[in-house]
Enzyme design. Sequence first.
Site, PDB file in Angstrom:
ATOM      1  N   CYS A 120       0.577  -1.280   0.018  1.00 44.98           N
ATOM      2  CA  CYS A 120       0.155  -0.288   0.192  1.00 44.98           C
ATOM      3  C   CYS A 120       0.798   1.455   0.107  1.00 44.98           C
ATOM      4  O   CYS A 120       2.188   1.050   0.596  1.00 44.98           O
ATOM      5  CB  CYS A 120      -0.677   0.516   1.596  1.00 44.98           C
ATOM      6  SG  CYS A 120      -2.527   1.476   1.306  1.00 44.98           S
ATOM      7  N   CYS A 130      -4.057   6.523   0.405  1.00 48.25           N
ATOM      8  CA  CYS A 130      -3.332   4.785  -0.677  1.00 48.25           C
ATOM      9  C   CYS A 130      -3.413   5.156  -1.932  1.00 48.25           C
ATOM     10  O   CYS A 130      -2.343   4.218  -2.497  1.00 48.25           O
ATOM     11  CB  CYS A 130      -4.128   3.831  -0.203  1.00 48.25           C
ATOM     12  SG  CYS A 130      -4.576   3.802   1.402  1.00 48.25           S
ATOM     13  N   LYS A 205     -12.245  -4.308   2.212  1.00 49.54           N
ATOM     14  CA  LYS A 205     -11.706  -4.216   2.912  1.00 49.54           C
ATOM     15  C   LYS A 205     -12.789  -2.585   3.108  1.00 49.54           C
ATOM     16  O   LYS A 205     -13.240  -1.916   1.775  1.00 49.54           O
ATOM     17  CB  LYS A 205     -10.519  -2.971   2.745  1.00 49.54           C
ATOM     18  CG  LYS A 205      -9.914  -2.320   3.124  1.00 49.54           C
ATOM     19  CD  LYS A 205      -7.672  -1.981   3.078  1.00 49.54           C
ATOM     20  CE  LYS A 205      -7.227  -0.822   4.438  1.00 49.54           C
ATOM     21  NZ  LYS A 205      -6.451  -0.551   3.852  1.00 49.54           N
ATOM     22  N   ARG A 215      -2.924   3.174  11.992  1.00 47.11           N
ATOM     23  CA  ARG A 215      -2.935   4.971  11.606  1.00 47.11           C
ATOM     24  C   ARG A 215      -2.007   5.782  12.511  1.00 47.11           C
ATOM     25  O   ARG A 215      -1.129   6.513  11.964  1.00 47.11           O
ATOM     26  CB  ARG A 215      -4.216   6.327  10.942  1.00 47.11           C
ATOM     27  CG  ARG A 215      -5.061   5.324  10.134  1.00 47.11           C
ATOM     28  CD  ARG A 215      -5.807   5.954   9.630  1.00 47.11           C
ATOM     29  NE  ARG A 215      -6.613   4.924   8.663  1.00 47.11           N
ATOM     30  CZ  ARG A 215      -7.736   5.350   7.399  1.00 47.11           C
ATOM     31  NH1 ARG A 215      -8.432   6.850   8.373  1.00 47.11           N
ATOM     32  NH2 ARG A 215      -8.579   4.344   6.947  1.00 47.11           N
ATOM     33  N   ARG A 227     -10.642   8.165   3.390  1.00 47.42           N
ATOM     34  CA  ARG A 227     -10.676   7.332   2.073  1.00 47.42           C
ATOM     35  C   ARG A 227     -11.960   5.902   1.805  1.00 47.42           C
ATOM     36  O   ARG A 227     -11.939   5.665   1.117  1.00 47.42           O
ATOM     37  CB  ARG A 227      -9.815   5.949   2.395  1.00 47.42           C
ATOM     38  CG  ARG A 227      -8.523   6.488   3.643  1.00 47.42           C
ATOM     39  CD  ARG A 227      -7.388   5.205   3.521  1.00 47.42           C
ATOM     40  NE  ARG A 227      -6.995   4.996   4.653  1.00 47.42           N
ATOM     41  CZ  ARG A 227      -5.518   6.007   4.528  1.00 47.42           C
ATOM     42  NH1 ARG A 227      -5.373   6.884   3.705  1.00 47.42           N
ATOM     43  NH2 ARG A 227      -4.150   5.799   5.242  1.00 47.42           N
ATOM     44  N   LYS A 258     -11.571  -6.930   5.889  1.00 47.02           N
ATOM     45  CA  LYS A 258     -10.896  -6.057   6.632  1.00 47.02           C
ATOM     46  C   LYS A 258     -12.251  -4.972   7.368  1.00 47.02           C
ATOM     47  O   LYS A 258     -13.032  -4.594   6.183  1.00 47.02           O
ATOM     48  CB  LYS A 258      -9.801  -5.883   6.047  1.00 47.02           C
ATOM     49  CG  LYS A 258      -9.752  -4.757   7.187  1.00 47.02           C
ATOM     50  CD  LYS A 258      -7.896  -4.121   7.211  1.00 47.02           C
ATOM     51  CE  LYS A 258      -7.687  -3.346   7.709  1.00 47.02           C
ATOM     52  NZ  LYS A 258      -6.284  -2.521   6.540  1.00 47.02           N
ATOM     53  N   SER A 284      -6.685  -2.700  14.542  1.00 46.19           N
ATOM     54  CA  SER A 284      -6.225  -2.175  15.440  1.00 46.19           C
ATOM     55  C   SER A 284      -7.782  -1.300  16.715  1.00 46.19           C
ATOM     56  O   SER A 284      -7.377  -1.310  17.974  1.00 46.19           O
ATOM     57  CB  SER A 284      -5.425  -1.017  14.892  1.00 46.19           C
ATOM     58  OG  SER A 284      -5.998   0.085  14.273  1.00 46.19           O
TER      59      SER A 284
END
Length: 334
Positions: A120, A130, A205, A215, A227, A258, A284
């Site tokens: 990425c 990205c 995703k 991040r 995004r 994800k 995360s």
Amino acid sequence: MPFPVTRLRRLRQSAALRALVRETELSAHHLVQPLFVREGARVRRPIRSMPGQFQLSVDELLKEAERTAAAGVPAVILFGIPDHKDTKASGAYAVNGIVPKAIRALKQRLPELLVIADVCLCEYMSHGHCGIVRKISKIRGATGGFRVDNDATLKLLAKAALVYADAGADIIAPSDMMDGRVAAIRAALDARGFVQMPIMSYAAKFASAFYGPFREAAESAPQFGDRKTYQMDYANAEEALREVALDIEEGADIVMIKPGLAYLDVIRRVKERFHHPVAVYNVSGEYAMIKAASEQGWLDEKAVVLEMMTAFRRAGADIILTYWARDAARWLRE
Ligand code: PBG
């Protein structure tokens, strides 16, 4: 036969009986440990929002990977934090970039440990997106005055994949959500003789608030906008199936969903529809919330984590990427 002939509690009477009829097995064979790597030596910088996770220099990464492998975890996935960021993500495909350096060191020290290279550009872009960003004047409905240029980005992703393959990566894992990137990477790899290199695509995703702590960890937060023009709308599951179908057609060997916890339905549908190896990324934010509650004494971390991992497997995931990989491997052996 209803109650009293049928009594489902009969098979729950002892640990041995319960184990005998257990439908889902969880073992370390399925776990992947994400690791963050940065330049320098003897660097072990804690990530504030992810207690127990660190940004590591290559020497420290080797130690961490050794402990991870010793615990029985078969694979790591690498995220690089470069010293220098720009608007063409040069660090992502520099031959001596932080990730290829880390891959070479890992493969030399721990040849058996699978090294997955996340592909990425966001960590290497000064703006944190990205892909290549173009300014746009006012297009109807477009927000933010910029656009991420899909096709121009594909070339850079393919370049990065080749650099990681050359360095010795075992699996290439594109996570950018550009259209056509699996095909572009497959073609580039094959043209260079890497016909055996597996691709694990982050196929579905979602644009998720659960990536917040990552991040911070990867220093990859977008500096403007969000995004949502490339990652998926979290309201859509049918579209996730289309994303997965396209990635499989383009040559993905493993497809990833994800985040994990809030998307178990998507995992189940993908597994039933495609009969492909499925990975889930336990992201995360999922890590941060359980860590925070456990530190308060509000949740039993080990119990909750093993329950969550088993739920991923039950939903249909073959592979689980999780910051708990090493701990979970240890807990599973206890
Ligand atoms: C890079 C990338 C992200 C994650 C993995 N690869 C962040 C993002 O898309 O913003 C998230 C991982 C996590 O939250 O644990 N594109």
